[in-house]
Design a protein around this motif. Structure first.
Motif, PDB file in Angstrom:
ATOM      1  N   MET A   1       0.845  -1.168   0.000  1.00 42.03           N
ATOM      2  CA  MET A   1       0.000   0.000   0.000  1.00 42.03           C
ATOM      3  C   MET A   1       0.898   1.241   0.000  1.00 42.03           C
ATOM      4  O   MET A   1       1.859   1.327   0.734  1.00 42.03           O
ATOM      5  CB  MET A   1      -0.895  -0.010   1.246  1.00 42.03           C
ATOM      6  CG  MET A   1      -1.758   1.205   1.335  1.00 42.03           C
ATOM      7  SD  MET A   1      -2.753   1.396   2.843  1.00 42.03           S
ATOM      8  CE  MET A   1      -3.252  -0.223   3.256  1.00 42.03           C
ATOM      9  N   ILE A   2       0.556   2.202  -0.837  1.00 43.05           N
ATOM     10  CA  ILE A   2       1.291   3.461  -0.924  1.00 43.05           C
ATOM     11  C   ILE A   2       0.637   4.472   0.013  1.00 43.05           C
ATOM     12  O   ILE A   2      -0.569   4.679  -0.026  1.00 43.05           O
ATOM     13  CB  ILE A   2       1.280   4.004  -2.366  1.00 43.05           C
ATOM     14  CG1 ILE A   2       1.858   2.986  -3.343  1.00 43.05           C
ATOM     15  CG2 ILE A   2       2.020   5.319  -2.454  1.00 43.05           C
ATOM     16  CD1 ILE A   2       3.304   2.689  -3.162  1.00 43.05           C
ATOM     17  N   LEU A   3       1.458   5.111   0.857  1.00 41.97           N
ATOM     18  CA  LEU A   3       0.951   6.079   1.827  1.00 41.97           C
ATOM     19  C   LEU A   3       1.571   7.447   1.605  1.00 41.97           C
ATOM     20  O   LEU A   3       2.737   7.566   1.232  1.00 41.97           O
ATOM     21  CB  LEU A   3       1.262   5.615   3.246  1.00 41.97           C
ATOM     22  CG  LEU A   3       0.699   4.252   3.647  1.00 41.97           C
ATOM     23  CD1 LEU A   3       1.190   3.864   5.019  1.00 41.97           C
ATOM     24  CD2 LEU A   3      -0.808   4.255   3.597  1.00 41.97           C
TER      25      LEU A   3
ATOM     26  N   ALA B   1      -1.582   8.547  -9.312  1.00 34.27           N
ATOM     27  CA  ALA B   1      -0.527   7.975 -10.155  1.00 34.27           C
ATOM     28  C   ALA B   1       0.699   8.889 -10.198  1.00 34.27           C
ATOM     29  O   ALA B   1       1.834   8.420 -10.186  1.00 34.27           O
ATOM     30  CB  ALA B   1      -1.058   7.735 -11.566  1.00 34.27           C
ATOM     31  N   GLU B   2       0.475  10.193 -10.220  1.00 31.66           N
ATOM     32  CA  GLU B   2       1.568  11.171 -10.246  1.00 31.66           C
ATOM     33  C   GLU B   2       2.451  11.045  -9.004  1.00 31.66           C
ATOM     34  O   GLU B   2       3.675  11.101  -9.079  1.00 31.66           O
ATOM     35  CB  GLU B   2       0.984  12.574 -10.348  1.00 31.66           C
ATOM     36  CG  GLU B   2       2.004  13.680 -10.378  1.00 31.66           C
ATOM     37  CD  GLU B   2       1.332  15.044 -10.437  1.00 31.66           C
ATOM     38  OE1 GLU B   2       1.739  15.909  -9.641  1.00 31.66           O
ATOM     39  OE2 GLU B   2       0.420  15.229 -11.257  1.00 31.66           O
TER      40      GLU B   2
ATOM     41  N   ARG C   1       2.806   8.367  -7.079  1.00 27.57           N
ATOM     42  CA  ARG C   1       3.510   7.079  -7.124  1.00 27.57           C
ATOM     43  C   ARG C   1       4.758   7.182  -7.990  1.00 27.57           C
ATOM     44  O   ARG C   1       5.793   6.622  -7.688  1.00 27.57           O
ATOM     45  CB  ARG C   1       2.604   5.988  -7.692  1.00 27.57           C
ATOM     46  CG  ARG C   1       1.506   5.583  -6.772  1.00 27.57           C
ATOM     47  CD  ARG C   1       0.581   4.609  -7.494  1.00 27.57           C
ATOM     48  NE  ARG C   1      -0.525   4.239  -6.665  1.00 27.57           N
ATOM     49  CZ  ARG C   1      -0.572   3.127  -5.955  1.00 27.57           C
ATOM     50  NH1 ARG C   1       0.418   2.284  -5.993  1.00 27.57           N
ATOM     51  NH2 ARG C   1      -1.620   2.866  -5.221  1.00 27.57           N
ATOM     52  N   ARG C   2       4.638   7.906  -9.092  1.00 28.17           N
ATOM     53  CA  ARG C   2       5.739   8.003 -10.053  1.00 28.17           C
ATOM     54  C   ARG C   2       6.805   9.004  -9.611  1.00 28.17           C
ATOM     55  O   ARG C   2       7.993   8.723  -9.662  1.00 28.17           O
ATOM     56  CB  ARG C   2       5.172   8.387 -11.416  1.00 28.17           C
ATOM     57  CG  ARG C   2       6.198   8.414 -12.529  1.00 28.17           C
ATOM     58  CD  ARG C   2       5.609   8.898 -13.844  1.00 28.17           C
ATOM     59  NE  ARG C   2       5.189  10.288 -13.726  1.00 28.17           N
ATOM     60  CZ  ARG C   2       3.938  10.711 -13.875  1.00 28.17           C
ATOM     61  NH1 ARG C   2       2.975   9.872 -14.164  1.00 28.17           N
ATOM     62  NH2 ARG C   2       3.645  11.992 -13.746  1.00 28.17           N
ATOM     63  N   ASP C   3       6.379  10.197  -9.177  1.00 29.20           N
ATOM     64  CA  ASP C   3       7.309  11.308  -8.944  1.00 29.20           C
ATOM     65  C   ASP C   3       7.536  11.657  -7.483  1.00 29.20           C
ATOM     66  O   ASP C   3       8.362  12.504  -7.181  1.00 29.20           O
ATOM     67  CB  ASP C   3       6.795  12.564  -9.652  1.00 29.20           C
ATOM     68  CG  ASP C   3       6.614  12.360 -11.139  1.00 29.20           C
ATOM     69  OD1 ASP C   3       7.381  11.570 -11.726  1.00 29.20           O
ATOM     70  OD2 ASP C   3       5.702  12.986 -11.717  1.00 29.20           O
ATOM     71  N   GLY C   4       6.800  11.050  -6.573  1.00 27.46           N
ATOM     72  CA  GLY C   4       6.839  11.446  -5.172  1.00 27.46           C
ATOM     73  C   GLY C   4       5.646  12.333  -4.872  1.00 27.46           C
ATOM     74  O   GLY C   4       4.933  12.773  -5.770  1.00 27.46           O
ATOM     75  N   CYS C   5       5.432  12.598  -3.622  1.00 27.40           N
ATOM     76  CA  CYS C   5       4.252  13.356  -3.181  1.00 27.40           C
ATOM     77  C   CYS C   5       4.203  14.728  -3.840  1.00 27.40           C
ATOM     78  O   CYS C   5       5.161  15.496  -3.775  1.00 27.40           O
ATOM     79  CB  CYS C   5       4.285  13.500  -1.660  1.00 27.40           C
ATOM     80  SG  CYS C   5       2.869  14.404  -0.998  1.00 27.40           S
TER      81      CYS C   5
ATOM     82  N   PRO D   1       9.454  11.419  -0.998  1.00 26.85           N
ATOM     83  CA  PRO D   1       9.105  10.106  -1.542  1.00 26.85           C
ATOM     84  C   PRO D   1       7.887   9.539  -0.815  1.00 26.85           C
ATOM     85  O   PRO D   1       7.656   9.840   0.358  1.00 26.85           O
ATOM     86  CB  PRO D   1      10.333   9.238  -1.244  1.00 26.85           C
ATOM     87  CG  PRO D   1      11.408  10.159  -0.821  1.00 26.85           C
ATOM     88  CD  PRO D   1      10.768  11.438  -0.384  1.00 26.85           C
ATOM     89  N   MET D   2       7.113   8.748  -1.523  1.00 26.27           N
ATOM     90  CA  MET D   2       5.948   8.096  -0.931  1.00 26.27           C
ATOM     91  C   MET D   2       6.418   7.013   0.028  1.00 26.27           C
ATOM     92  O   MET D   2       7.547   6.536  -0.056  1.00 26.27           O
ATOM     93  CB  MET D   2       5.075   7.484  -2.024  1.00 26.27           C
ATOM     94  CG  MET D   2       4.549   8.504  -3.017  1.00 26.27           C
ATOM     95  SD  MET D   2       3.604   9.833  -2.261  1.00 26.27           S
ATOM     96  CE  MET D   2       2.099   8.972  -1.851  1.00 26.27           C
TER      97      MET D   2
END
Length: 56
Positions: free
Chosen positions: A1-3, A14-15, A17-21, A27-28
């Motif tokens: 799970m991405i937090l 999606a942005e 997840r790819r580039d960071g918060c 970083p996520m």
């Protein structure tokens, strides 16, 4: 799970997840699939370093 690193809520952007918060620029966070510990992913790992070190 991405937090989200800002408030540790689940993030489905999606942005992010790819580039960071997109809010904080950090970083996520992910949760270890073995112990649930939060960690910052550096590659495609799904477990934290502590769990990897514990494995024989």
């Amino acid at each position: 799970m991405i937090l989200c690193p800002r408030d540790c809520s689940r993030c489905d952007e999606a942005e992010c997840r790819r580039d960071g918060c997109r809010i904080t620029g950090e970083p996520m966070l992910e949760t270890c699939e073995l112990c649930g510990e939060l960690y910052v992913p550096f590659c495609s790992l799904i477990v934290c370093v502590a769990c990897i070190e514990r494995e024989p």
